[in-house]
Motif scaffolding. Sequence first.
Motif, PDB file in Angstrom:
ATOM      1  N   SER A 183       0.814  -1.219   0.000  1.00 56.25           N
ATOM      2  CA  SER A 183       0.000   0.000   0.000  1.00 56.25           C
ATOM      3  C   SER A 183       0.848   1.269   0.000  1.00 56.25           C
ATOM      4  O   SER A 183       0.342   2.346  -0.327  1.00 56.25           O
ATOM      5  CB  SER A 183      -0.949   0.004   1.198  1.00 56.25           C
ATOM      6  N   THR A 184       2.114   1.165   0.359  1.00 56.42           N
ATOM      7  CA  THR A 184       2.986   2.356   0.352  1.00 56.42           C
ATOM      8  C   THR A 184       3.966   2.341  -0.820  1.00 56.42           C
ATOM      9  O   THR A 184       4.932   3.092  -0.828  1.00 56.42           O
ATOM     10  CB  THR A 184       3.776   2.465   1.675  1.00 56.42           C
ATOM     11  N   ARG A 185       3.706   1.492  -1.809  1.00 66.15           N
ATOM     12  CA  ARG A 185       4.612   1.403  -2.957  1.00 66.15           C
ATOM     13  C   ARG A 185       4.854   2.759  -3.641  1.00 66.15           C
ATOM     14  O   ARG A 185       6.003   3.050  -4.013  1.00 66.15           O
ATOM     15  CB  ARG A 185       4.082   0.392  -3.972  1.00 66.15           C
ATOM     16  N   PRO A 186       3.819   3.597  -3.844  1.00 72.55           N
ATOM     17  CA  PRO A 186       4.085   4.892  -4.499  1.00 72.55           C
ATOM     18  C   PRO A 186       5.181   5.697  -3.800  1.00 72.55           C
ATOM     19  O   PRO A 186       6.004   6.340  -4.461  1.00 72.55           O
ATOM     20  CB  PRO A 186       2.724   5.601  -4.425  1.00 72.55           C
ATOM     21  N   PHE A 187       5.202   5.664  -2.471  1.00 69.31           N
ATOM     22  CA  PHE A 187       6.257   6.380  -1.758  1.00 69.31           C
ATOM     23  C   PHE A 187       7.598   5.665  -1.872  1.00 69.31           C
ATOM     24  O   PHE A 187       8.652   6.299  -1.998  1.00 69.31           O
ATOM     25  CB  PHE A 187       5.884   6.546  -0.283  1.00 69.31           C
ATOM     26  N   LEU A 188       7.563   4.326  -1.825  1.00 69.25           N
ATOM     27  CA  LEU A 188       8.803   3.557  -1.875  1.00 69.25           C
ATOM     28  C   LEU A 188       9.537   3.707  -3.201  1.00 69.25           C
ATOM     29  O   LEU A 188      10.743   3.459  -3.275  1.00 69.25           O
ATOM     30  CB  LEU A 188       8.512   2.074  -1.606  1.00 69.25           C
ATOM     31  N   THR A 189       8.816   4.121  -4.253  1.00 71.39           N
ATOM     32  CA  THR A 189       9.500   4.358  -5.532  1.00 71.39           C
ATOM     33  C   THR A 189      10.541   5.478  -5.404  1.00 71.39           C
ATOM     34  O   THR A 189      11.467   5.556  -6.216  1.00 71.39           O
ATOM     35  CB  THR A 189       8.499   4.738  -6.636  1.00 71.39           C
ATOM     36  N   ARG A 190      10.396   6.332  -4.403  1.00 71.83           N
ATOM     37  CA  ARG A 190      11.371   7.394  -4.158  1.00 71.83           C
ATOM     38  C   ARG A 190      12.657   6.856  -3.533  1.00 71.83           C
ATOM     39  O   ARG A 190      13.704   7.494  -3.594  1.00 71.83           O
ATOM     40  CB  ARG A 190      10.787   8.452  -3.213  1.00 71.83           C
TER      41      ARG A 190
END
Length: 215
Positions: A183-190
Amino acid sequence: MIDGNKGQERGRGRPRRGEGHDRAALLAVALACFAENGFKNTSLRMIAATAGVDVALISYHYGSKLGLWTDVVTSVADDSLERLTSFLRDCAGLDDRERLSRIAARIVEMISERPQFAQLMVGEMIAADDTTRSDILETRLVAPMLGVLLPALRSIHRDGEEPVLDEVLMVVASFAMAGLVVSTRPFLTRLTPVARADGGWQDAVSALLARILKA
């Protein structure tokens, strides 16, 4: 309101004539709203407006916000349990290492298909502010999942090796970890390139999950 065809007053909360009930579409909208805003900050009017339906339609079919939330959880739980049970049966003949790897991969795959449900679950587990919702999650999702997963994991340790971690803690923590990461993948792309690679992403999370389940 008067129905000209019947000349009778429409019952309170009943949908207007011609209004359809697309259950799958409504549950998808409700899931998105509950995941993004949490149970307390989500209203039936918000869900109805997002879904483009009359709020009376939701009240008629589900009775209350809790009724709709319960159907969201039950729908996902029933589908997930059926798929996982079938999968575990199909891979029962594999060797321990391969079976564990495939179990972890399937769990990550199922969580990744519904990242908003993972977000909902993480939020509910953190808040734990309502015993009714907690009871529903336990009886309809968590306990049945433990019921099929624990025997499969115990068979992997059939050589007599005892798990390092408490079995229930191990499974619940692994699901919570996978759900939080997905669920936090969008942030982990950073932070890491692996989060930006679709194939490599699920492989990495699956490998991490398999290590926890082996502990």
